[in-house]
Motif scaffolding. Structure first.
Motif, PDB file in Angstrom:
ATOM      1  N   ILE A  89       0.840  -1.199   0.000  1.00  0.00           N
ATOM      2  CA  ILE A  89       0.000   0.000   0.000  1.00  0.00           C
ATOM      3  C   ILE A  89       0.871   1.244   0.000  1.00  0.00           C
ATOM      4  CG2 ILE A  89      -1.687   1.298   1.363  1.00  0.00           C
ATOM      5  CD1 ILE A  89      -2.555  -1.420   2.558  1.00  0.00           C
ATOM      6  N   GLY A  90       1.935   1.171   0.749  1.00  0.00           N
ATOM      7  CA  GLY A  90       2.880   2.269   0.879  1.00  0.00           C
ATOM      8  C   GLY A  90       4.103   1.767   1.603  1.00  0.00           C
ATOM      9  N   ALA A  91       5.069   2.644   1.802  1.00  0.00           N
ATOM     10  CA  ALA A  91       6.321   2.217   2.420  1.00  0.00           C
ATOM     11  C   ALA A  91       6.932   3.361   3.210  1.00  0.00           C
ATOM     12  CB  ALA A  91       7.312   1.736   1.358  1.00  0.00           C
ATOM     13  N   SER A  92       7.770   3.001   4.163  1.00  0.00           N
ATOM     14  CA  SER A  92       8.551   3.976   4.920  1.00  0.00           C
ATOM     15  C   SER A  92       9.989   3.498   4.998  1.00  0.00           C
ATOM     16  CB  SER A  92       7.960   4.190   6.318  1.00  0.00           C
ATOM     17  OG  SER A  92       7.574   2.972   6.926  1.00  0.00           O
ATOM     18  N   VAL A  93      10.900   4.447   4.984  1.00  0.00           N
ATOM     19  CA  VAL A  93      12.342   4.165   5.016  1.00  0.00           C
ATOM     20  C   VAL A  93      12.929   4.945   6.178  1.00  0.00           C
ATOM     21  CG1 VAL A  93      14.526   4.299   3.764  1.00  0.00           C
ATOM     22  CG2 VAL A  93      12.393   3.853   2.519  1.00  0.00           C
ATOM     23  N   THR A  94      13.651   4.254   7.051  1.00  0.00           N
ATOM     24  CA  THR A  94      14.063   4.893   8.294  1.00  0.00           C
ATOM     25  C   THR A  94      15.504   4.575   8.677  1.00  0.00           C
ATOM     26  OG1 THR A  94      13.180   3.036   9.586  1.00  0.00           O
ATOM     27  CG2 THR A  94      11.710   4.895   9.208  1.00  0.00           C
ATOM     28  N   VAL A  95      16.006   5.352   9.604  1.00  0.00           N
ATOM     29  CA  VAL A  95      17.187   5.231  10.452  1.00  0.00           C
ATOM     30  C   VAL A  95      18.533   5.467   9.748  1.00  0.00           C
ATOM     31  CG1 VAL A  95      17.963   2.797  10.636  1.00  0.00           C
ATOM     32  CG2 VAL A  95      17.590   4.152  12.719  1.00  0.00           C
ATOM     33  N   PHE A  96      18.523   5.932   8.508  1.00  0.00           N
ATOM     34  CA  PHE A  96      19.771   6.395   7.914  1.00  0.00           C
ATOM     35  C   PHE A  96      20.186   7.687   8.611  1.00  0.00           C
ATOM     36  CE2 PHE A  96      21.815   9.090   4.575  1.00  0.00           C
ATOM     37  CZ  PHE A  96      23.028   8.411   4.574  1.00  0.00           C
ATOM     38  N   ASP A  97      21.471   7.773   8.994  1.00  0.00           N
ATOM     39  CA  ASP A  97      21.971   8.919   9.754  1.00  0.00           C
ATOM     40  C   ASP A  97      23.082   9.616   8.980  1.00  0.00           C
ATOM     41  OD1 ASP A  97      23.065  10.721  11.545  1.00  0.00           O
ATOM     42  OD2 ASP A  97      22.927   9.372  13.265  1.00  0.00           O
ATOM     43  N   PRO A  98      22.791  10.733   8.331  1.00  0.00           N
ATOM     44  CA  PRO A  98      23.817  11.440   7.554  1.00  0.00           C
ATOM     45  C   PRO A  98      24.977  11.953   8.388  1.00  0.00           C
ATOM     46  CG  PRO A  98      21.624  12.125   6.882  1.00  0.00           C
ATOM     47  CD  PRO A  98      21.451  11.314   8.133  1.00  0.00           C
TER      48      PRO A  98
END
Length: 304
Positions: free
Chosen positions: A263-272
């Motif tokens: 249905i949808g997606a989320s992308v997390t926890v990458f820390d620049p």
């Protein structure tokens, strides 16, 4: 059609050191700069704007027992981001939420509570299944988001607006934890599927995706990707890197198999902050641009 929502939150993470704040709030713009947004938008995606969080406060010395870090700000952000996700869905588009830390899974769950039997595929290097029933150290929702999403946390975050649990435990598939994950056994006893990264690599990404979709399918599912599912050889710019994760090629294959039916997606926890020259952002943009390019193209969504 994909609609990209930026969600630069860091509210669910512990401070990396005294007096500092986590860098995940910089991830959406770092990935924009690395070409992800342009790549997706050149293929027809839309930019659905940004939902800003409240101020991060290190409240460890003042927080009352039974409350998580940044609780009030996190709940307010979850409600506002859920509204934005819901608006995207109402337009018949597929939301792609670029975070930020994985406390934003609360927002996705809230947005989907009126979607009949919506499941969850949770791709993460950790089960994120810490909760008050198995730990005396609950504070950071970024390590507790999956437990909260299935109703196993304090009601303030697990039952926002009386709408929890956000996902039925039997409709949740987790892929990617390491063999020594401290909450593996409990998560395995509660969720529909828990598959460590080692097992997923042994089975292959096509079979792994099929197993996950079989558990989370039905009315479609939300796809939550915490990028620490990657081995730190390729992605060290995360809060808690642990060896034994997927390769970039594995992750592209897994996302490519799962994303069309999501249905949808989320992308997390990458820390620049942990990627000062930006080359990990470029690698991640390539992975996401390839693996998520057909997000929602074959999804089925049922409303009440």
């Amino acid at each position: 059609m994909i609609s990209i929502v930026s969600a630069p939150t860091n509210l669910g993470l512990r401070p990396p050191e005294l007096g500092s704040v986590p860098g995940t709030s910089k991830a959406p713009e770092a990935l924009r700069d690395a070409g992800l947004y342009d790549r997706l938008m050149s293929a027809g995606a839309l930019d659905a704007g940004v939902v800003l969080p409240g101020r991060y406060v290190n409240d460890d010395q003042t927080r009352a027992k039974g409350h998580v870090r940044n609780e009030t700000a996190m709940i307010e952000h979850a409600i506002r981001l859920a509204g934005r996700i819901g608006s995207v869905l109402e337009r018949g588009e597929s939301p792609l939420v670029i975070g930020g830390d994985c406390s934003l899974l609360l927002s996705a769950g809230l947005a989907l509570t009126n979607r009949r039997n919506a499941g969850l595929v949770h791709l993460d290097g950790h089960t994120d299944f810490r909760h008050p029933g198995n730990s005396n150290e609950c504070a950071s929702v970024a390590g507790e988001d999956l437990a909260a999403a299935v109703g196993m946390h304090w009601p303030a975050i697990a039952n926002i607006q009386g709408r929890g649990p956000y996902f039925a435990p039997g409709n949740v598939a987790h892929i990617g934890c390491r063999d020594d994950d401290p909450e593996f056994a409990e998560a395995d006893s509660v969720l529909g599927l828990v598959m460590p990264a080692r097992v997923a690599m042994q089975r292959g990404m096509t079979a792994t995706a099929s197993a996950a979709a079989a558990v989370a399918g039905g009315a479609g599912y939300w796809l939550q990707l915490d990028v620490d599912i990657l081995d730190p050889r390729w992605m060290p710019a995360v809060d808690s890197p642990d060896p034994g994760g997927l390769s970039p090629e594995d992750l592209v294959a897994l996302l490519s198999a799962l994303a069309p039916y999501a249905i949808g997606a989320s992308v997390t926890v990458f820390d620049p902050d942990l990627d000062p020259d930006g080359h990990h952002a470029v690698r991640l943009a390539e992975i996401l641009g390839t693996g998520l390019q057909f997000l929602g193209s074959r999804a089925t969504v049922n409303d009440h």
